[in-house]
Design an enzyme around this catalytic site. Structure first.
Site, mmCIF file in Angstrom:
data_model
loop_
_atom_site.group_PDB
_atom_site.id
_atom_site.type_symbol
_atom_site.label_atom_id
_atom_site.label_comp_id
_atom_site.label_asym_id
_atom_site.label_seq_id
_atom_site.Cartn_x
_atom_site.Cartn_y
_atom_site.Cartn_z
ATOM 1 N N LYS A 190 77.263 -51.451 17.173
ATOM 2 C CA LYS A 190 76.411 -51.005 18.424
ATOM 3 C C LYS A 190 76.392 -52.461 19.337
ATOM 4 O O LYS A 190 75.611 -53.392 18.808
ATOM 5 C CB LYS A 190 75.150 -50.616 18.531
ATOM 6 C CG LYS A 190 75.154 -49.228 18.550
ATOM 7 C CD LYS A 190 73.613 -48.662 18.650
ATOM 8 C CE LYS A 190 73.675 -47.218 19.333
ATOM 9 N NZ LYS A 190 72.047 -46.737 19.112
HETATM 10 C C1 E4P Z 1 71.275 -43.758 21.022
HETATM 11 O O1 E4P Z 1 72.104 -44.616 20.325
HETATM 12 C C2 E4P Z 1 69.795 -44.574 21.045
HETATM 13 O O2 E4P Z 1 69.398 -44.689 19.685
HETATM 14 C C3 E4P Z 1 69.008 -43.494 21.412
HETATM 15 O O3 E4P Z 1 69.548 -42.165 21.723
HETATM 16 C C4 E4P Z 1 67.611 -43.990 22.340
HETATM 17 O O4 E4P Z 1 66.912 -42.556 22.580
HETATM 18 P P1 E4P Z 1 65.448 -42.873 23.184
HETATM 19 O O5 E4P Z 1 65.644 -43.002 24.832
HETATM 20 O O6 E4P Z 1 64.781 -41.769 22.911
HETATM 21 O O7 E4P Z 1 64.780 -44.055 22.711
#
Ligand code: E4P
Length: 215
Positions: free
Chosen positions: A83
């Protein structure tokens, strides 16, 4: 449509994997920090549970360092996807990594223009955070719909991950848009299975069956 589970919690990942509806995992630094464990061994354990892509985030901010960190993360397991936050250096790193074997997931994407750039740089996945947009009174799913249209227009290879999912309605909306993947917290996965009429139906069938057996 694929479902990823959005967590770094081993118990949640095991339970969701046993349900048979999970195709991969997304983690982020905040989710990993909650587990109070050494990240490399945690990620390796996740990769041994789930036979599918497991996203792990690079924390460096400069292109050269992101590439180096990505190469290190990719050594943890073949299923690791790196990522990379949506920045100019992030895009440069994605471009360089896309020439090799390392898969990338451009994260913290909040607009169609950011998604377009990520796809052009050669991202394997692009993560749109719909819930965080809803939180600031934007329509997150509207952005996801636009990105889906753009990727379709140009047949980009990048897969759309709709992330920051908050509830079952978000998941159904992702399916209606036709986005490739929803990454879903465990609490929402369990909510997807439930309906009060299912519970009432089971209860009634069981009590009627007791009467049949009594005769
Ligand atoms: C995506 O890869 C993220 O880990 C995640 O969906 C973030 O979500 P949040 O806004 O609930 O922290």
């Amino acid at each position: 449509m694929k479902f990823f589970i959005d967590t770094a919690n081993i118990e949640e990942i095991k339970k969701a994997w046993e349900l048979g509806v999970i195709d991969g995992v997304t983690t982020n630094p905040s989710l990993i920090s909650k587990e109070k464990r050494e990240p490399t061994s945690l990620l390796r354990e996740i990769c041994h549970i789930v036979a599918g892509p497991v996203s792990a985030e690079a924390m460096s901010l400069k292109a050269d360092e992101i590439v180096e960190e990505a190469e290190g993360l990719a050594k943890i397991h073949d299923n690791i996807v790196v990522k990379i936050p949506m920045t100019e250096d992030g895009l440069m790193a994605v471009k360089r990594l896309s020439a090799g074997e390392i898969e990338t997931n451009v994260t913290l994407v909040f607009s169609p223009s950011q998604a377009l750039l990520a796809a052009k740089a050669g991202a394997t996945y692009v993560s749109l955070f719909v819930g965080r947009l809803d939180d600031i009174s934007h329509t997150g799913m509207g952005i996801a719909r636009e990105v889906r249209e753009i990727f379709k227009n140009y047949l980009f290879d990048a897969k759309i991950i709709v992330a920051s999912i908050r509830n079952p309605i978000h998941v159904v909306e992702v399916a209606k848009i036709g986005a490739d993947i929803a990454t879903i917290p465990y609490s929402v996965i369990t909510k997807l299975t439930r309906h009060p009429l299912t519970d009432i139906g089971i209860k009634n069938f069981l009590s009627d069956w007791e009467e049949v057996k009594g005769k």
